[in-house]
Design a protein around this motif. Structure first.
Motif, short mmCIF file in Angstrom:
data_model
loop_
_atom_site.label_atom_id
_atom_site.label_comp_id
_atom_site.label_asym_id
_atom_site.label_seq_id
_atom_site.Cartn_x
_atom_site.Cartn_y
_atom_site.Cartn_z
N VAL A 87 0.03 -11.71 -0.83
CA VAL A 87 0.91 -11.01 -0.25
C VAL A 87 2.22 -11.95 -0.69
CG1 VAL A 87 2.01 -9.94 1.80
CG2 VAL A 87 -0.31 -10.02 1.34
N SER A 88 3.14 -11.37 -1.68
CA SER A 88 4.36 -11.94 -2.07
C SER A 88 5.59 -11.13 -1.51
CB SER A 88 4.41 -12.00 -3.51
OG SER A 88 4.22 -10.62 -4.12
N GLY A 89 5.24 -10.09 -0.97
CA GLY A 89 6.23 -9.35 -0.15
C GLY A 89 5.89 -7.99 0.38
N GLY A 90 6.46 -7.38 1.29
CA GLY A 90 5.80 -6.33 2.14
C GLY A 90 4.79 -6.51 3.20
N THR A 91 4.29 -5.70 3.66
CA THR A 91 3.55 -5.77 4.97
C THR A 91 1.96 -5.39 4.54
OG1 THR A 91 5.13 -5.19 6.30
CG2 THR A 91 3.01 -5.02 7.18
N ILE A 150 -11.78 -9.98 3.55
CA ILE A 150 -11.03 -10.43 2.41
C ILE A 150 -12.29 -10.97 1.59
CG2 ILE A 150 -9.23 -11.63 1.19
CD1 ILE A 150 -8.50 -9.24 2.82
N SER A 151 -12.99 -10.72 0.65
CA SER A 151 -14.13 -11.38 -0.04
C SER A 151 -13.80 -12.73 -0.87
CB SER A 151 -14.86 -10.40 -0.63
OG SER A 151 -15.30 -9.23 0.01
N GLY A 152 -12.27 -12.52 -1.37
CA GLY A 152 -11.91 -13.89 -1.99
C GLY A 152 -10.82 -14.62 -1.25
N LYS A 153 -9.83 -15.19 -1.66
CA LYS A 153 -8.72 -16.01 -0.90
C LYS A 153 -7.66 -15.09 -0.48
CE LYS A 153 -7.68 -18.42 -4.59
NZ LYS A 153 -8.67 -17.95 -5.69
N TYR A 154 -7.09 -15.40 0.47
CA TYR A 154 -5.97 -14.76 1.19
C TYR A 154 -4.81 -15.53 1.18
CZ TYR A 154 -2.65 -12.55 4.24
OH TYR A 154 -1.62 -11.73 4.72
N ALA A 197 -10.73 -19.42 1.21
CA ALA A 197 -9.53 -19.96 1.86
C ALA A 197 -8.48 -18.89 2.28
CB ALA A 197 -9.07 -21.03 0.88
N ALA A 198 -7.79 -19.21 3.44
CA ALA A 198 -6.69 -18.43 3.76
C ALA A 198 -5.36 -19.52 3.79
CB ALA A 198 -7.01 -17.89 5.16
N THR A 199 -4.57 -19.06 3.02
CA THR A 199 -3.28 -20.01 2.85
C THR A 199 -2.18 -19.08 3.43
OG1 THR A 199 -4.11 -21.22 0.82
CG2 THR A 199 -1.98 -21.32 1.30
#
Length: 648
Positions: free
Chosen positions: A539-543, A554-558, A586-588
């Motif tokens: 998520v680089s922008g938006g909702t 989320i099967s991969g990274k968030y 991983a969630a970052t």
């Protein structure tokens, strides 16, 4: 491609951020993962190399039926898949027939025919006995088991104007549509003496057209124009396939329709069904004008085709061919550049008139169109519509060829999705049709162009697969589906989804695409556990909205960057339930906002602890946290979870 240099505010993230894990004081630098990798150019759906129906539709004329051939008539050619089942006889024009002017038609024409199978002068040869027998047996069984309600519907669908009949697919909008169109019918019930008297509809079918109907005439014009070059007569004369009751005396024609049986079988072919073709093209035109009822109108079009089987008047193969010719004819007229202004006028007029009639606005019209219930709209149930559409697309025939042949998309078929998926390009709509197509190998539907394999119901639910980079740009200011749309297909593939613009796209399928998801603008909502496939979410922008019935996985990274980014969780319970986020890797969290809403009547009380995010590894924190209805909330960032304690 994602470029960190284009976002200067992220440079500060190279500085170590002090974060407490479960109350500790360990500090470590926050490392921002890269966006999902570029998956290359988007998939395309190439044009077929054969002659296009939309380019040659003018050859399909009723008056030329006697001389129609595969080479000279688009309506005959598009149904060529039937030649794997049945081979009609042809003959040289004999001396007793006056042929058209030289050069107008070839010498080989459809032979004269009896229309009565096995009478000593056969009209063709059965090439696939199993399919042919299954075709007739289907009608025998259907007519033996039809219900009283089906019998009434079959009668009405036979005797009423098809344009009038299919408008009940509009559900809550039906009365408004019929009043605005000034549609009338004289067939409202099954008369007591219908078994002996033939009743014809004296109504006006599609309504009052043109300037005579100032508020809705353009809409009626649109429905009428899709009938141009759409005759089924050439196909009937060429294929010479009899109606089912002439193949088997076990077919029980609806008693009320016995007076409608033709006494001249030589001009009364079964393949293709004229009622089915007309119903399909009318339904397509109405769906184009009011895409808020797109799938329901298509469902009604195919239902009328099935009524022809239940009546005993047509076989499944007759009806399948009607779907093919009907949607090809509609597309040819909708794609004609000369009709561009007429299309736009019809769509605008339909919405203006129907909103006024229903007291709705641009913001409430779509919801009203979908507000029907089983009690007043037999197309109110999505799952039932979907199942019926698939069933009526093949009628249970066994495959007669390979089922894994890649789909082709006919030239200009994308016009059929023009109003339903207005934010996609023509090229993207073609790929939608390609990735949602019916399997190959089933009787009749494998025409060379691909009309038979189109699954317009599924296409209205967006892509069936992502391959390459799929970039969706939605402009909310345009309203309608450009502002908010929902895709319900199970999306596969190896591609990457990039969501841009200001609109909202909701994903509700059991998705598995593997190339990842990047949100840079607008809203992307997950309405199912596997809404975002099997890759990373960035998520680089938006909702980004989590609104799944259970945890959104989320099967991969968030990854969520700082700035104008929001993660919205629509919680329906205290922990691990609706609206929570479960990240397998991983969630970052590099900043942005966490916004917690509550759904389905759930609301926590002071002192409750809500576990809103779980991850294999959680790093970073949000710049702001908002929880609807609560000003005092304490975040508890752990190594693998984020919990919120609700204060007073």
């Amino acid at each position: 491609m994602h470029l960190f240099s284009s976002r200067p505010h992220i440079l500060a993230l190279s500085i170590a951020l002090a974060l407490s894990a479960c109350g500790g004081s360990t500090e470590e630098p926050l490392v921002i993962p890269a966006a999902p990798a570029d998956q290359g150019a988007a998939e395309v759906a190439a044009l077929p190399t054969v002659a296009a129906f939309v380019d040659t539709s003018a050859t399909n004329q009723r008056g030329d039926a006697r001389y129609a051939t595969l080479d000279t008539n688009a309506g005959v050619r598009v149904l060529g898949g039937f030649l794997n089942i049945w081979k009609p006889l042809t003959e040289i024009v004999d001396a007793g027939v006056s042929a058209p002017a030289a050069g107008a038609f070839p010498a080989v024409v459809a032979s004269s025919w009896s229309g009565v199978p096995n009478d000593g002068s056969p009209d063709g040869q059965v090439l696939n006995a199993a399919v042919h027998q299954a075709n007739i047996d289907y009608v025998v069984k259907a007519t033996a088991n039809r219900t009283p309600d089906q019998a009434v519907q079959a009668y009405l669908d036979d005797r009423r104007g098809k344009g009038y009949s299919v408008t009940d697919g509009m559900g809550p909008l039906t009365n408004a549509w019929r009043n605005a169109a000034q549609q009338t019918t004289s067939i409202t019930t099954v008369a007591a003496d219908a078994t002996a008297v033939l009743y014809n509809d004296s109504g006006n079918n599609t309504g009052v057209a043109g300037s005579a109907n100032a508020n809705f005439g353009s809409v009626v014009d649109l429905v009428n124009l899709v009938g141009n070059n759409a005759s089924t007569e050439p196909a009937k004369r060429f294929y010479k396939y009899a109606r089912p009751y002439r193949w088997s005396s076990s077919v029980q024609v609806l008693p009320a329709l016995v007076p409608a049986k033709s006494s001249n079988p030589t001009t009364d072919g079964g393949f293709t069904s004229g009622h089915s073709a007309e119903a399909m093209r009318d339904a397509v035109a109405m769906a184009y004008a009011v895409p808020e009822r797109f799938q329901e109108m298509l469902s009604r079009g195919l239902e009328l085709g099935e009524s022809r089987i239940l009546a005993g008047m047509h076989s499944p193969l007759d009806v399948l061919s009607g779907r093919i010719l009907g949607q090809a004819s509609a597309a040819a007229n909708l794609a004609d550049p000369l009709n561009a202004a007429k299309k736009a006028a019809a769509v605008a007029q339909a919405h203006t008139a129907l909103m006024a009639a229903t007291g709705t606005t641009a913001d409430t019209f779509a919801a009203f169109a979908q507000s029907g219930t089983a009690a007043n709209d037999r197309f109110a149930d999505y799952a039932t519509n979907k199942a019926n559409y698939l069933r009526r697309s093949s009628y249970g025939f066994a495959p007669i060829a390979a089922t894994n042949v890649p789909a082709t998309v006919p030239k200009s078929a994308e016009v059929l999705l023009e109003t339903r998926l207005p934010y996609l390009s023509d090229a993207q709509r073609r790929v939608v049709l390609k990735t949602t197509a019916l399997p190959s190998g089933y009787p009749v539907i494998d025409d060379a162009e691909g009309w038979g394999r189109l699954n317009l119901f599924a296409a209205a639910d967006g892509y069936g697969a992502f391959n390459g980079n799929v970039t969706i740009v939605m402009d909310a200011s345009k309203g309608g589906f450009s502002a908010v749309d929902r895709w319900r297909n199970d999306i596969g593939g190896t591609g990457k989804l990039v969501k841009q613009g200001t609109g909202t796209l909701k994903l509700a399928g059991a998705n598995s695409w593997s190339g990842g998801t990047e949100l840079s603008g607008g809203t992307l909502e997950g309405d199912s556990a596997a809404a975002f496939g099997s890759g990373d979410v960035y998520v680089s922008g938006g909702t980004l909205v989590a609104n799944a019935p259970g945890a959104l996985t989320i099967s991969g990274k968030y990854t969520q960057l700082s700035g104008d980014t929001t993660l919205e969780l629509d919680l329906g319970g205290p922990a691990g339930g609706q609206g929570s986020l479960a990240v397998s890797s991983a969630a970052t969290i590099a900043g942005g906002t966490l916004h917690v809403k509550f759904a389905n009547g759930y609301k926590p009380k002071a002192g409750d602890v809500l576990v809103v995010i779980t991850a294999a590894r959680l790093r970073g924190k949000f710049s702001a946290i908002k929880v609807d209805g609560f000003a005092n909330v304490t975040p508890n960032y752990g190594a693998t979870a984020l919990a919120l304690t609700i204060g007073n």
